[in-house]
Design a protein around this motif. Structure first.
Motif, PDB file in Angstrom:
ATOM      1  N   CYS A  13      -2.532  25.662  43.905  1.00  0.00           N
ATOM      2  CA  CYS A  13      -2.682  24.443  43.110  1.00  0.00           C
ATOM      3  C   CYS A  13      -1.575  23.459  43.485  1.00  0.00           C
ATOM      4  CB  CYS A  13      -2.607  24.773  41.618  1.00  0.00           C
ATOM      5  SG  CYS A  13      -2.805  23.300  40.582  1.00  0.00           S
ATOM      6  N   HIS A  15      -0.499  21.078  41.879  1.00  0.00           N
ATOM      7  CA  HIS A  15       0.216  20.585  40.702  1.00  0.00           C
ATOM      8  C   HIS A  15       1.245  21.603  40.199  1.00  0.00           C
ATOM      9  CE1 HIS A  15      -0.493  21.721  36.381  1.00  0.00           C
ATOM     10  NE2 HIS A  15       0.161  20.618  36.130  1.00  0.00           N
ATOM     11  N   CYS A  16       0.914  22.904  40.257  1.00  0.00           N
ATOM     12  CA  CYS A  16       1.828  23.895  39.670  1.00  0.00           C
ATOM     13  C   CYS A  16       2.101  25.096  40.576  1.00  0.00           C
ATOM     14  CB  CYS A  16       1.266  24.383  38.335  1.00  0.00           C
ATOM     15  SG  CYS A  16      -0.301  25.241  38.511  1.00  0.00           S
ATOM     16  N   CYS A  48      -5.690  24.645  39.047  1.00  0.00           N
ATOM     17  CA  CYS A  48      -5.641  25.090  37.659  1.00  0.00           C
ATOM     18  C   CYS A  48      -6.460  24.081  36.839  1.00  0.00           C
ATOM     19  CB  CYS A  48      -4.198  25.198  37.163  1.00  0.00           C
ATOM     20  SG  CYS A  48      -3.412  23.613  36.841  1.00  0.00           S
ATOM     21  N   HIS A  51      -4.907  20.532  36.593  1.00  0.00           N
ATOM     22  CA  HIS A  51      -4.984  19.749  37.830  1.00  0.00           C
ATOM     23  C   HIS A  51      -6.415  19.314  38.107  1.00  0.00           C
ATOM     24  CE1 HIS A  51      -3.945  18.184  41.694  1.00  0.00           C
ATOM     25  NE2 HIS A  51      -4.615  19.099  42.367  1.00  0.00           N
TER      26      HIS A  51
END
Ligand SMILES: [Zn+2]
Length: 122
Positions: A13, A15-16, A48, A51
């Motif tokens: 992901c 984003h994370c 995720c 995201h």
């Protein structure tokens, strides 16, 4: 699982960093990359739910299950789409359930069979 040209981390992901990518997605990406003969970029792999919502993905997107990836390369999405179709016809992408051609990338997934295997959205 990594393959010859892809690291599983490329599918994490954005984003994370969480990563629930299915090994079959990497296997498909490698098969496509081998046929194209040029580097393939992973635009998006596992997302995720947060995201996925942030990038406007559909709810329940196969990306949120780790069963999809968006790929691009210097040869363009039309060439990629044509190559994926040829590989599928040759039986070399047994896990591929769905492929969408967009203007600049292709989406591949192993998230279960749909009405049609192929779709063009740009
Ligand atoms: Zn995330």
């Amino acid at each position: 699982m990594d393959t010859k040209n892809f690291k599983a981390s490329e599918f994490a992901c954005r984003h994370c960093g969480e990563n629930k990518i299915d090994d079959r997605v990497l296997v498909m990406a490698q098969t496509i990359r081998d046929a194209l003969g040029v580097p393939v970029r992973v635009n998006s792999g596992y997302r995720c739910p947060t995201h996925n919502a942030n990038v406007g993905g559909v709810k329940g997107s196969k990306h949120t299950l780790g069963k999809a990836a968006d790929l691009s390369c210097s040869l363009g999405s039309a060439k990629m789409f044509e190559t994926v179709k040829a590989l599928k016809a040759e039986g070399k992408l047994p896990d591929l359930d769905y492929c969408i051609k967009y203007r600049t990338f292709i989406h591949i997934d192993c998230g279960g069979k749909r009405k049609s295997l192929w779709e063009v959205r740009g």
